[in-house]
Motif scaffolding. Structure first.
Motif, PDB file in Angstrom:
ATOM      1  N   LEU A 130       0.809  -1.231   0.000  1.00 28.83           N
ATOM      2  CA  LEU A 130       0.000   0.000   0.000  1.00 28.83           C
ATOM      3  C   LEU A 130       0.837   1.273   0.000  1.00 28.83           C
ATOM      4  CD1 LEU A 130      -2.831  -1.080   2.426  1.00 28.83           C
ATOM      5  CD2 LEU A 130      -3.157  -0.211   0.103  1.00 28.83           C
ATOM      6  N   GLY A 131       2.101   1.162   0.364  1.00 28.98           N
ATOM      7  CA  GLY A 131       2.959   2.350   0.375  1.00 28.98           C
ATOM      8  C   GLY A 131       3.206   2.921  -1.005  1.00 28.98           C
ATOM      9  N   SER A 163      -4.680   4.994   7.613  1.00 33.73           N
ATOM     10  CA  SER A 163      -3.821   5.748   8.531  1.00 33.73           C
ATOM     11  C   SER A 163      -2.702   4.884   9.135  1.00 33.73           C
ATOM     12  CB  SER A 163      -4.673   6.370   9.636  1.00 33.73           C
ATOM     13  OG  SER A 163      -5.403   5.353  10.283  1.00 33.73           O
ATOM     14  N   ALA A 164      -2.700   3.589   8.824  1.00 32.01           N
ATOM     15  CA  ALA A 164      -1.632   2.665   9.263  1.00 32.01           C
ATOM     16  C   ALA A 164      -1.266   2.857  10.740  1.00 32.01           C
ATOM     17  CB  ALA A 164      -0.393   2.822   8.377  1.00 32.01           C
ATOM     18  N   PRO A 165      -2.221   2.684  11.653  1.00 35.43           N
ATOM     19  CA  PRO A 165      -1.941   2.942  13.077  1.00 35.43           C
ATOM     20  C   PRO A 165      -0.811   2.078  13.625  1.00 35.43           C
ATOM     21  CG  PRO A 165      -4.119   1.932  12.761  1.00 35.43           C
ATOM     22  CD  PRO A 165      -3.613   2.292  11.413  1.00 35.43           C
ATOM     23  N   ASN A 212       6.099   4.668   4.341  1.00 36.69           N
ATOM     24  CA  ASN A 212       6.591   4.914   2.983  1.00 36.69           C
ATOM     25  C   ASN A 212       5.839   6.124   2.408  1.00 36.69           C
ATOM     26  OD1 ASN A 212       7.230   4.859   0.287  1.00 36.69           O
ATOM     27  ND2 ASN A 212       7.099   2.632   0.115  1.00 36.69           N
ATOM     28  N   VAL A 240      -3.880   5.441  -1.551  1.00 40.51           N
ATOM     29  CA  VAL A 240      -4.919   4.417  -1.378  1.00 40.51           C
ATOM     30  C   VAL A 240      -4.943   3.952   0.085  1.00 40.51           C
ATOM     31  CG1 VAL A 240      -5.514   2.017  -1.961  1.00 40.51           C
ATOM     32  CG2 VAL A 240      -4.883   3.620  -3.789  1.00 40.51           C
ATOM     33  N   ASP A 299       8.933  -1.329   4.465  1.00 40.69           N
ATOM     34  CA  ASP A 299       7.873  -2.059   3.746  1.00 40.69           C
ATOM     35  C   ASP A 299       8.314  -2.483   2.349  1.00 40.69           C
ATOM     36  OD1 ASP A 299       7.753   0.862   3.377  1.00 40.69           O
ATOM     37  OD2 ASP A 299       6.213   0.365   1.900  1.00 40.69           O
TER      38      ASP A 299
HETATM   39  P1  ATP Z   1      -8.508   1.872   5.627  1.00 36.37           P
HETATM   40  O1  ATP Z   1      -9.606   0.961   5.995  1.00 36.37           O
HETATM   41  O2  ATP Z   1      -8.528   3.210   6.322  1.00 36.37           O
HETATM   42  O3  ATP Z   1      -8.237   1.969   4.147  1.00 36.37           O
HETATM   43  P2  ATP Z   1      -6.702  -0.277   6.003  1.00 36.37           P
HETATM   44  O4  ATP Z   1      -7.428  -1.160   6.916  1.00 36.37           O
HETATM   45  O5  ATP Z   1      -6.671  -0.581   4.538  1.00 36.37           O
HETATM   46  O6  ATP Z   1      -7.190   1.234   6.228  1.00 36.37           O
HETATM   47  P3  ATP Z   1      -4.064   0.686   6.304  1.00 36.37           P
HETATM   48  O7  ATP Z   1      -4.042   1.775   7.306  1.00 36.37           O
HETATM   49  O8  ATP Z   1      -4.022   1.108   4.880  1.00 36.37           O
HETATM   50  O9  ATP Z   1      -5.279  -0.243   6.588  1.00 36.37           O
HETATM   51  O10 ATP Z   1      -2.866  -0.306   6.594  1.00 36.37           O
HETATM   52  C1  ATP Z   1      -2.828  -1.651   6.111  1.00 36.37           C
HETATM   53  C2  ATP Z   1      -1.400  -2.187   6.254  1.00 36.37           C
HETATM   54  O11 ATP Z   1      -0.555  -1.527   5.284  1.00 36.37           O
HETATM   55  C3  ATP Z   1      -0.773  -1.902   7.619  1.00 36.37           C
HETATM   56  O12 ATP Z   1       0.012  -2.986   8.027  1.00 36.37           O
HETATM   57  C4  ATP Z   1       0.076  -0.676   7.379  1.00 36.37           C
HETATM   58  O13 ATP Z   1       1.177  -0.575   8.223  1.00 36.37           O
HETATM   59  C5  ATP Z   1       0.511  -0.866   5.921  1.00 36.37           C
HETATM   60  N1  ATP Z   1       0.702   0.454   5.313  1.00 36.37           N
HETATM   61  C6  ATP Z   1      -0.261   1.326   4.939  1.00 36.37           C
HETATM   62  N2  ATP Z   1       0.262   2.449   4.474  1.00 36.37           N
HETATM   63  C7  ATP Z   1       1.606   2.318   4.532  1.00 36.37           C
HETATM   64  C8  ATP Z   1       2.723   3.157   4.195  1.00 36.37           C
HETATM   65  N3  ATP Z   1       2.552   4.387   3.693  1.00 36.37           N
HETATM   66  N4  ATP Z   1       3.959   2.681   4.419  1.00 36.37           N
HETATM   67  C9  ATP Z   1       4.168   1.465   4.926  1.00 36.37           C
HETATM   68  N5  ATP Z   1       3.166   0.608   5.258  1.00 36.37           N
HETATM   69  C10 ATP Z   1       1.903   1.035   5.072  1.00 36.37           C
END
Ligand code: ATP
Length: 334
Positions: A242-243, A263-265, A274, A260, A315
């Motif tokens: 997703l990064g 918030s990657a909590p 990333n 896309v 990542d």
């Molecule tokens: P939402 O429902 O808000 O779209 P999601 O459930 O798809 O959120 P994300 O927050 O996008 O979840 O995170 C999914 C996984 O991808 C997590 O493990 C997160 O750490 C990883 N991830 C997301 N964005 C990044 C990024 N910019 N860099 C590195 N890892 C990321």
């Protein structure tokens, strides 16, 4: 070109970290921007209540363009998603998500180059839900001819402009005969106006399998709202995560650019997110603003960094921080 006014929504979790990176890279590319900053994330609720969403929307209408970080919506919170409200209230009917392999990223596939065109205002995101009784709840999946034709037209126009070969409509019209049936029928009608572009029809579950088996075969994917949401994460997974995946929400004279990802909590505050997805969304924004040269410079800088394989975040197989990666992209794109 003169100075542009752009609304910046830092968002939640990793949002402020990655949008700050994009701001830096955009400014270094020589584009003058007056950033209008609005804190409207879930973390921005203060003692006086809701963040200033109305004011942010007013400003987006005025500027025409926004760059946005992810905003959290907690399940069972009783609150509507701010991101969905922005899309619906501003009429941002098309969600455009290019998925392109990045050289050097550890991934099972190379040379993936597809684009998801997701209907962005209705379907299961209509927000029409009701509790029937303590043990039963219902959601209405609204599909209209107007929105379906509009998104189909957008997908085929995009395919024509970008000289793409095929548009595949994702559906489940065998089961959802009325709603997906209408979406598919609209896609067929619009496709007839684009004889040079092949129109393929694929049931959503089979399409998921096709994408995993042979992603290089796919071109533009036209999807109702929820299918587009799910396919986007699947497709981001095909190119390394997703990064890497940027997005544009486009309406009449208005557009919001974002990643896309959410918030990657799990990694927020660690300085290791990333920034690529938001930086590439920033490049899409610059192209939209007519700053094509700067947009190209940023995209090429990002790709060059991946080719060299240095200063990458964890990542995508590296050990760099968000800041180190941003500095390296800056160095490549000036
Ligand atoms: P939402 O429902 O808000 O779209 P999601 O459930 O798809 O959120 P994300 O927050 O996008 O979840 O995170 C999914 C996984 O991808 C997590 O493990 C997160 O750490 C990883 N991830 C997301 N964005 C990044 C990024 N910019 N860099 C590195 N890892 C990321």
């Amino acid at each position: 070109m003169g100075k542009h006014s752009v609304v910046l929504i830092p968002g939640d979790g990793v949002g402020p970290e990655v949008t700050a990176a994009a701001q830096k890279v955009i400014e270094a590319a020589g584009v003058e921007i007056e950033w209008r900053i609005f804190e409207v994330g879930a973390e921005d609720w203060g003692p006086h209540g809701a963040p200033p969403l109305e004011a942010a929307m007013e400003e987006i209408r005025r500027c025409g363009v926004a760059l946005k970080g992810p905003i959290t919506t907690l399940p069972n919170s009783g609150l509507r998603s701010v991101t969905v409200m922005l899309r619906q209230n501003l009429g941002l009917y098309a969600n455009l998500r290019p998925i392109k392999s990045m050289p050097g990223v550890p991934s099972r596939y190379q040379d993936v180059d597809l684009v998801i065109v997701r209907e962005n205002t209705e379907g299961l995101y209509s927000g029409i839900e009701r509790r029937v009784n303590a043990d039963t709840a219902e959601a209405i999946r609204r599909i209209t001819r107007e929105a379906s034709r509009r998104i189909a037209r957008f997908a085929f126009e995009y395919a024509r402009r970008q000289r793409r070969q095929a548009v595949t409509t994702a559906h489940k019209a065998n089961i959802l005969q009325l709603s997906d049936g209408l979406f598919l029928q609209c896609a067929r009608e619009v496709a007839a106006d684009y004889p040079e572009i092949e129109h393929r029809e694929r049931i959503i579950d089979a399409l998921c399998m096709d994408l995993v088996l042979d992603p290089q075969r796919h071109d533009v994917l036209l999807c109702p709202n929820l299918y587009g949401d799910i396919l986007s994460d699947l497709a981001a997974g095909l190119i390394g995560g997703l990064g890497l995946a940027p997005a544009a929400n486009i309406g009449e004279g208005l557009a919001i650019f974002e990643a896309v990802h959410g918030s990657a909590p799990d990694i927020a505050g660690q300085g290791i997110a990333n920034p690529t997805a938001v930086i590439l969304a920033g490049a899409m924004m610059l192209a939209h603003l007519g700053e094509e040269a700067a947009a190209r410079k940023i995209e090429e800088g990002v790709r060059e960094l991946y080719v060299r394989g240095e200063h990458l975040t964890p990542d995508v197989g590296g050990q760099a921080s968000t800041e180190e990666m941003t500095e390296a992209i800056l160095a490549m794109s000036v």
